[in-house]
Design a protein around this motif. Structure first.
Motif, PDB file in Angstrom:
ATOM      1  N   UNK A   1       0.858  -1.181   0.000  1.00 49.03           N
ATOM      2  CA  UNK A   1       0.000   0.000   0.000  1.00 49.03           C
ATOM      3  C   UNK A   1       0.898   1.235   0.000  1.00 49.03           C
ATOM      4  N   UNK A   2       0.586   2.191  -0.860  1.00 49.27           N
ATOM      5  CA  UNK A   2       1.403   3.399  -0.981  1.00 49.27           C
ATOM      6  C   UNK A   2       0.546   4.631  -0.682  1.00 49.27           C
ATOM      7  N   UNK A   3       1.023   5.446   0.281  1.00 49.45           N
ATOM      8  CA  UNK A   3       0.325   6.650   0.671  1.00 49.45           C
ATOM      9  C   UNK A   3       1.249   7.853   0.648  1.00 49.45           C
ATOM     10  N   UNK A   4       1.157   8.678   1.685  1.00 50.64           N
ATOM     11  CA  UNK A   4       1.943   9.912   1.732  1.00 50.64           C
ATOM     12  C   UNK A   4       2.175  10.285   3.185  1.00 50.64           C
TER      13      UNK A   4
ATOM     14  N   UNK B   1       3.562  10.609  15.356  1.00 52.03           N
ATOM     15  CA  UNK B   1       3.523  11.954  14.830  1.00 52.03           C
ATOM     16  C   UNK B   1       3.531  12.069  13.321  1.00 52.03           C
ATOM     17  N   UNK B   2       3.547  10.918  12.613  1.00 56.91           N
ATOM     18  CA  UNK B   2       3.624  10.981  11.158  1.00 56.91           C
ATOM     19  C   UNK B   2       2.822   9.836  10.545  1.00 56.91           C
ATOM     20  N   UNK B   3       2.136  10.126   9.460  1.00 51.36           N
ATOM     21  CA  UNK B   3       1.414   9.085   8.731  1.00 51.36           C
ATOM     22  C   UNK B   3       2.403   8.274   7.911  1.00 51.36           C
ATOM     23  N   UNK B   4       2.139   6.997   7.766  1.00 50.16           N
ATOM     24  CA  UNK B   4       3.067   6.117   7.041  1.00 50.16           C
ATOM     25  C   UNK B   4       2.863   6.216   5.537  1.00 50.16           C
ATOM     26  N   UNK B   5       3.979   6.253   4.843  1.00 53.54           N
ATOM     27  CA  UNK B   5       3.983   6.366   3.379  1.00 53.54           C
ATOM     28  C   UNK B   5       3.767   5.020   2.695  1.00 53.54           C
ATOM     29  N   UNK B   6       4.231   3.941   3.318  1.00 55.22           N
ATOM     30  CA  UNK B   6       4.112   2.621   2.703  1.00 55.22           C
ATOM     31  C   UNK B   6       3.814   1.573   3.758  1.00 55.22           C
ATOM     32  N   UNK B   7       3.187   0.503   3.314  1.00 53.98           N
ATOM     33  CA  UNK B   7       2.901  -0.630   4.205  1.00 53.98           C
ATOM     34  C   UNK B   7       2.868  -1.900   3.362  1.00 53.98           C
ATOM     35  N   UNK B   8       3.760  -2.807   3.674  1.00 51.65           N
ATOM     36  CA  UNK B   8       3.783  -4.107   2.990  1.00 51.65           C
ATOM     37  C   UNK B   8       3.079  -5.126   3.881  1.00 51.65           C
ATOM     38  N   UNK B   9       2.152  -5.854   3.284  1.00 54.48           N
ATOM     39  CA  UNK B   9       1.359  -6.821   4.043  1.00 54.48           C
ATOM     40  C   UNK B   9       1.388  -8.179   3.351  1.00 54.48           C
ATOM     41  N   UNK B  10       1.296  -9.233   4.155  1.00 56.39           N
ATOM     42  CA  UNK B  10       1.207 -10.599   3.638  1.00 56.39           C
ATOM     43  C   UNK B  10       0.008 -11.278   4.281  1.00 56.39           C
ATOM     44  N   UNK B  11      -0.779 -11.950   3.467  1.00 55.92           N
ATOM     45  CA  UNK B  11      -1.951 -12.669   3.972  1.00 55.92           C
ATOM     46  C   UNK B  11      -2.202 -13.898   3.116  1.00 55.92           C
ATOM     47  N   UNK B  12      -2.925 -14.858   3.670  1.00 52.88           N
ATOM     48  CA  UNK B  12      -3.285 -16.039   2.888  1.00 52.88           C
ATOM     49  C   UNK B  12      -4.610 -16.607   3.369  1.00 52.88           C
ATOM     50  N   UNK B  13      -5.234 -17.397   2.504  1.00 54.06           N
ATOM     51  CA  UNK B  13      -6.477 -18.099   2.824  1.00 54.06           C
ATOM     52  C   UNK B  13      -6.314 -19.576   2.476  1.00 54.06           C
TER      53      UNK B  13
ATOM     54  N   UNK C   1     -10.435   3.216   0.903  1.00 56.68           N
ATOM     55  CA  UNK C   1     -10.910   3.829   2.143  1.00 56.68           C
ATOM     56  C   UNK C   1      -9.834   4.681   2.805  1.00 56.68           C
ATOM     57  N   UNK C   2      -8.570   4.323   2.594  1.00 52.23           N
ATOM     58  CA  UNK C   2      -7.470   5.061   3.209  1.00 52.23           C
ATOM     59  C   UNK C   2      -6.845   6.077   2.256  1.00 52.23           C
ATOM     60  N   UNK C   3      -7.398   6.198   1.061  1.00 55.82           N
ATOM     61  CA  UNK C   3      -6.857   7.146   0.096  1.00 55.82           C
ATOM     62  C   UNK C   3      -5.476   6.770  -0.398  1.00 55.82           C
ATOM     63  N   UNK C   4      -5.232   5.484  -0.564  1.00 54.48           N
ATOM     64  CA  UNK C   4      -3.918   4.988  -0.964  1.00 54.48           C
ATOM     65  C   UNK C   4      -3.983   4.226  -2.287  1.00 54.48           C
ATOM     66  N   UNK C   5      -2.823   3.969  -2.839  1.00 51.79           N
ATOM     67  CA  UNK C   5      -2.687   3.078  -3.977  1.00 51.79           C
ATOM     68  C   UNK C   5      -2.309   1.693  -3.469  1.00 51.79           C
ATOM     69  N   UNK C   6      -2.581   0.684  -4.274  1.00 54.58           N
ATOM     70  CA  UNK C   6      -2.246  -0.680  -3.867  1.00 54.58           C
ATOM     71  C   UNK C   6      -1.636  -1.430  -5.035  1.00 54.58           C
ATOM     72  N   UNK C   7      -0.629  -2.233  -4.739  1.00 52.06           N
ATOM     73  CA  UNK C   7       0.037  -3.065  -5.744  1.00 52.06           C
ATOM     74  C   UNK C   7       0.223  -4.466  -5.173  1.00 52.06           C
ATOM     75  N   UNK C   8      -0.193  -5.468  -5.935  1.00 52.67           N
ATOM     76  CA  UNK C   8       0.067  -6.852  -5.548  1.00 52.67           C
ATOM     77  C   UNK C   8       1.471  -7.213  -6.027  1.00 52.67           C
ATOM     78  N   UNK C   9       2.400  -7.380  -5.081  1.00 51.55           N
ATOM     79  CA  UNK C   9       3.793  -7.632  -5.422  1.00 51.55           C
ATOM     80  C   UNK C   9       4.068  -9.094  -5.760  1.00 51.55           C
ATOM     81  N   UNK C  10       3.319  -9.981  -5.134  1.00 51.94           N
ATOM     82  CA  UNK C  10       3.562 -11.408  -5.361  1.00 51.94           C
ATOM     83  C   UNK C  10       2.297 -12.171  -4.982  1.00 51.94           C
TER      84      UNK C  10
END
Length: 414
Positions: free
Chosen positions: A223-226, A279-291, A316-325
């Motif tokens: 997830x990419x934000x600012x 004190x600062x919003x995060x610019x990026x967040x890498x997440x891993x999940x599975x079902x 909902x968070x006003x971010x971009x998203x990229x599926x890396x793998x």
């Protein structure tokens, strides 16, 4: 002494190798933190190579650090039997996950040496590099390269959270071998593993014959934000990647509960945000999940819900998203003939056994795409695993080790 239908492994000897392994890379009390390509991984590799050579095996190491201990057969031009698993652990790992499978192969060879029996086909014990994926993602990466799923250079360029490069760490610990990491012709692959679940222990079964794996689908998402100040930035102008990631992982957990009644499972396993500071919003967040779900169609439905949830969380968070793998494994992947062979040994030897599905990932999944493959599960106390409290006793392995011994010999002598 000669090999016969009554030949059994030396359980005390097997247990002594387990206990020696448990001295290397200790983590929390009772457990291990032997992450791949660390100094403790080098130490257990050195010990394993020494054990192989003491047992009369020739040792080869490939460019992914996979270790192969080969026992020659009467006809060495025949495709070999492989027996393998892994010696690396999770950061709060136990003493048996993966380790028991490698050392089971070692005990099998030692038992054949005791009996003076040389099989028709060669037998090769394998320690696969980075099965856990606890330091370098994805898991099961070296067995994946071996069967052609991943490219060697791509794997060598993987970067860990600590900044280390996979290929450089292989060189640092002295286990970047000269042999090409590419599977040749293999007659069969066997893997013994603790169940990592509670079924065998709860039912007081001595052993499980693995018939397949839960169909599983996983994603690594960025997830990419600012970045922005947490105080004066209005809510409608925020692009907080940390929140996008948290929303997605919560949604994935909800998917698991939606399908839990029929043993569906969904897991958010990683959230790594930057800067991730007060004190600062995060610019990026890498997440891993599975079902995961025992029914393949339902598993695909869960995977699509997971994918859509990523888009929704980003919006909902006003971010971009990229599926890396993305990855998928499981299903009816194991060889019917080998499953039947293992069942026959369970019946012949009189063990209390049952058919069972695997719910975790294993190197055997990759190997099943290349050659006939079978797995044997042994019980673990309460099904606790990937935890320093993971626990077994020697008797938990008696049935599985002896079934493995005779199934492999029958296959290797044919």
């Amino acid at each position: 002494m000669s090999f016969s239908a009554e030949t059994r492994v030396d359980l005390a000897r097997f247990w002594s190798t387990i206990e020696r392994s448990a001295e290397i890379g200790q983590g929390r009390p009772g457990g291990l933190a032997r992450l791949t390509l660390t100094d403790s991984d080098r130490e257990i590799r050195d010990q394993f190579v020494a054990w192989c050579r003491e047992a009369g095996l020739s040792v080869e190491i490939d460019e992914m650090g996979n270790i192969f201990g080969r026992r020659d057969g009467l006809e060495n031009d025949l495709p070999p039997i492989l027996i393998g698993s892994h010696l690396d652990t999770q950061i709060n790992g136990g003493r048996f996950d993966g380790i028991a499978g490698v050392l089971a192969g070692l005990e099998l060879v030692r038992s054949l040496n005791d009996a003076g029996h040389v099989t028709r086909r060669p037998i090769v014990i394998v320690d696969w590099t980075n099965e856990e994926g606890a330091r370098f993602s994805p898991p099961m990466v070296a067995s994946g390269v071996y069967v052609g799923k991943y490219d060697t250079q791509w794997a060598h360029d993987l970067i860990a959270d600590d900044g280390a490069r996979f290929g450089s760490e292989l060189e640092r610990i002295g286990y970047r071998g000269e042999q090409t990491c590419k599977a040749g012709e293999i007659d069969a692959y066997f893997e013994l593993h603790i169940e990592q679940g509670p079924i065998l222990d709860a039912e007081r079964r001595e052993v499980g014959v693995v018939t397949g794996g839960y169909p599983s689908h996983g994603m690594r998402v960025m997830f990419k934000g600012q970045t922005a100040h947490t105080g004066p930035t209005p809510m409608d102008l925020r692009h907080n990647a940390l929140i996008a990631g948290a929303r997605w992982l919560t949604a994935v957990d909800d998917i698991g509960w939606e399908f839990a009644v029929h043993d569906g499972k969904a897991t958010g396993s990683r959230l790594a945000a930057w800067p991730n500071k007060p004190g600062i919003l995060s610019e990026s967040a890498q997440c891993v999940a599975d079902v995961r779900h025992p029914d393949p169609i339902t598993a695909r439905v869960m995977a699509e819900k997971m994918r859509r949830a990523a888009q929704s969380a980003a919006a909902m968070a006003g971010c971009e998203v990229e599926v890396e793998d993305e990855w998928t494994w499981g299903g009816d992947i194991f060889d019917a003939g080998l499953i039947g062979l293992v069942r026959e040994e369970a019946v012949r030897q009189g063990w209390n056994w049952r058919d069972i599905q695997s719910q975790a990932g294993h190197d055997a999944y990759h190997m099943a795409t290349h050659c006939p493959t079978a797995m044997i599960f042994t019980p673990c106390k309460g099904g606790i695993t990937h935890n320093s409290e993971e626990n077994c006793d020697p008797e938990d392995f008696r049935a599985g080790l002896n079934m493995l011994l005779h199934a492999v010999v029958r296959r290797a002598d044919r």
